[in-house]
Write a protein that holds these residues in place. Structure first.
Motif, short mmCIF file in Angstrom:
data_model
loop_
_atom_site.label_atom_id
_atom_site.label_comp_id
_atom_site.label_asym_id
_atom_site.label_seq_id
_atom_site.Cartn_x
_atom_site.Cartn_y
_atom_site.Cartn_z
N ILE A 1 0.84 -1.19 0.00
CA ILE A 1 0.00 0.00 0.00
C ILE A 1 0.88 1.25 0.00
N LEU A 2 1.95 1.23 0.77
CA LEU A 2 2.87 2.35 0.81
C LEU A 2 3.47 2.60 -0.58
N SER A 3 3.89 1.54 -1.25
CA SER A 3 4.50 1.72 -2.57
C SER A 3 3.50 2.25 -3.58
N ILE A 4 2.23 1.85 -3.46
CA ILE A 4 1.20 2.37 -4.35
C ILE A 4 1.01 3.86 -4.12
N LEU A 5 0.94 4.27 -2.86
CA LEU A 5 0.76 5.69 -2.55
C LEU A 5 1.92 6.52 -3.08
N ILE A 6 3.14 6.04 -2.86
CA ILE A 6 4.31 6.77 -3.32
C ILE A 6 4.32 6.86 -4.84
N GLN A 7 4.01 5.76 -5.51
CA GLN A 7 3.97 5.78 -6.97
C GLN A 7 2.93 6.76 -7.48
N LYS A 8 1.75 6.75 -6.87
CA LYS A 8 0.69 7.66 -7.29
C LYS A 8 1.14 9.12 -7.17
N LEU A 9 1.71 9.47 -6.01
CA LEU A 9 2.06 10.86 -5.75
C LEU A 9 3.32 11.29 -6.49
N GLU A 10 4.23 10.37 -6.70
CA GLU A 10 5.51 10.73 -7.31
C GLU A 10 5.46 10.66 -8.83
N ALA B 1 -12.49 -24.54 -3.88
CA ALA B 1 -12.86 -25.92 -3.56
C ALA B 1 -11.69 -26.87 -3.71
N THR B 2 -10.66 -26.42 -4.45
CA THR B 2 -9.49 -27.26 -4.67
C THR B 2 -8.23 -26.44 -4.45
N LYS B 3 -7.11 -27.12 -4.38
CA LYS B 3 -5.83 -26.44 -4.22
C LYS B 3 -5.54 -25.57 -5.43
N GLU B 4 -5.91 -26.02 -6.62
CA GLU B 4 -5.69 -25.25 -7.84
C GLU B 4 -6.48 -23.94 -7.80
N GLU B 5 -7.73 -24.01 -7.33
CA GLU B 5 -8.54 -22.80 -7.22
C GLU B 5 -7.96 -21.84 -6.18
N GLU B 6 -7.44 -22.39 -5.10
CA GLU B 6 -6.83 -21.55 -4.07
C GLU B 6 -5.60 -20.84 -4.62
N ASN B 7 -4.78 -21.57 -5.41
CA ASN B 7 -3.60 -20.96 -6.02
C ASN B 7 -3.99 -19.85 -6.98
N ALA B 8 -5.08 -20.06 -7.75
CA ALA B 8 -5.55 -19.04 -8.69
C ALA B 8 -6.00 -17.79 -7.93
N ARG B 9 -6.73 -17.99 -6.84
CA ARG B 9 -7.19 -16.86 -6.03
C ARG B 9 -6.01 -16.10 -5.44
N ASP B 10 -5.02 -16.83 -4.91
CA ASP B 10 -3.85 -16.18 -4.32
C ASP B 10 -3.08 -15.39 -5.37
N PHE B 11 -3.03 -15.92 -6.59
CA PHE B 11 -2.33 -15.22 -7.67
C PHE B 11 -3.02 -13.88 -7.97
N ILE B 12 -4.35 -13.89 -8.06
CA ILE B 12 -5.08 -12.66 -8.35
C ILE B 12 -4.87 -11.63 -7.25
N PHE B 13 -4.93 -12.07 -5.99
CA PHE B 13 -4.68 -11.14 -4.89
C PHE B 13 -3.27 -10.57 -4.98
N SER B 14 -2.30 -11.40 -5.33
CA SER B 14 -0.91 -10.94 -5.39
C SER B 14 -0.73 -9.87 -6.45
N VAL B 15 -1.34 -10.07 -7.62
CA VAL B 15 -1.21 -9.08 -8.69
C VAL B 15 -1.90 -7.79 -8.33
N LEU B 16 -3.07 -7.87 -7.71
CA LEU B 16 -3.82 -6.68 -7.35
C LEU B 16 -3.11 -5.82 -6.32
N THR B 17 -2.29 -6.43 -5.50
CA THR B 17 -1.69 -5.68 -4.40
C THR B 17 -0.21 -5.40 -4.61
N THR B 18 0.24 -5.42 -5.85
CA THR B 18 1.62 -5.01 -6.12
C THR B 18 1.64 -4.06 -7.29
N ASP B 19 2.50 -3.04 -7.23
CA ASP B 19 2.66 -2.11 -8.35
C ASP B 19 4.06 -2.25 -8.93
#
Length: 230
Positions: free
Chosen positions: A63-72, A196-214
């Motif tokens: 979140i800090l890196s997103i704020l800095i990127q936005k402002l800078e 419902a499966t490990k594969e679905e959990e990995n897919a969800r974790d991947f989406i969260f990871s992309v959304l929260t990194t700049d």
């Protein structure tokens, strides 16, 4: 059920890939790029491998890196636009109001949720903006806690008449990314079912990871293809 900003993610991914492909630090010849095709026939996507790529570059202070990127890097562009329409389009992009409905919602809330925007419109009408040049003179972290982070940027603007104007913008980000900041659009998206499966959990974790990194720009083109191939 998990609410996540899926549509915004896939709207922004092509922009990131395009910018990276044009970067001088990641230049490859057209023949090299032509040989590397996205795999659209793979039946089992290795989201665990994709998540590992994201985790390697991801800052723990996302979140800090997103704020800095936005402002800078992004916010100063508002000081150099020439028309009110350009200002609205640039502000819509910076605050993630990309789809038409989101833009309409932004316009309805400009007077209440976006005080800086009102000031920029006023300065544009008065002929103070657009600035000829801008300099980011300081970025400071005013608050850092487990709940929220506040960052302040100071700008020095060289006006068309040669005068100097100083401006300051403070922005607070909630560490709960779905809330983040009231001026940013995080409401679009789809409900994802609990995995419902490990594969679905990995897919969800991947989406969260992309959304929260700049910091996707740190990746090589080969890693980008791996990240986004289907």
């Amino acid at each position: 059920m998990i609410h996540i900003n899926v549509r915004k993610l896939f709207l922004l991914i092509p922009l990131v890939v395009g910018l990276l492909a044009c970067s001088a630090e990641n230049v490859k010849t057209s023949s090299e790029l032509g040989e590397k095709k996205l795999n659209t026939t793979t039946s089992m996507i290795d989201y665990k491998k994709k998540s590992e790529i994201i985790q390697r570059i991801k800052s723990p202070e996302s979140i800090l890196s997103i704020l800095i990127q936005k402002l800078e890097s992004e916010w100063p562009a508002l000081f150099t636009v020439k028309t009110e329409e350009d200002l609205l389009q640039r502000y819509s992009f910076i605050t993630w109001h990309i789809l038409p409905e989101a833009k309409r919602r932004l316009q309805k809330n400009l007077s209440t949720l976006h005080p800086e925007y009102q000031e920029y419109i006023k300065l544009l009408k008065e002929g103070v903006l657009p600035a000829k040049e801008y300099t980011v003179t300081n970025i400071s972290i005013d608050k850092y806690s487990s709940e929220s982070i506040t960052v302040t940027a100071q700008y020095e603007l060289l006006l068309q008449n040669g005068q100097i104007k100083n401006m300051k913008v403070s922005m607070t980000g909630d560490t709960n990314f779905e809330k983040f900041n009231q001026r940013f659009n995080t409401s679009e998206g789809e409900l994802l079912p609990d995995p419902a499966t490990k594969e679905e959990e990995n897919a969800r974790d991947f989406i969260f990871s992309v959304l929260t990194t700049d910091e996707v720009r740190k990746l090589s083109l080969e890693e980008l293809f791996t990240l986004f191939e289907q």
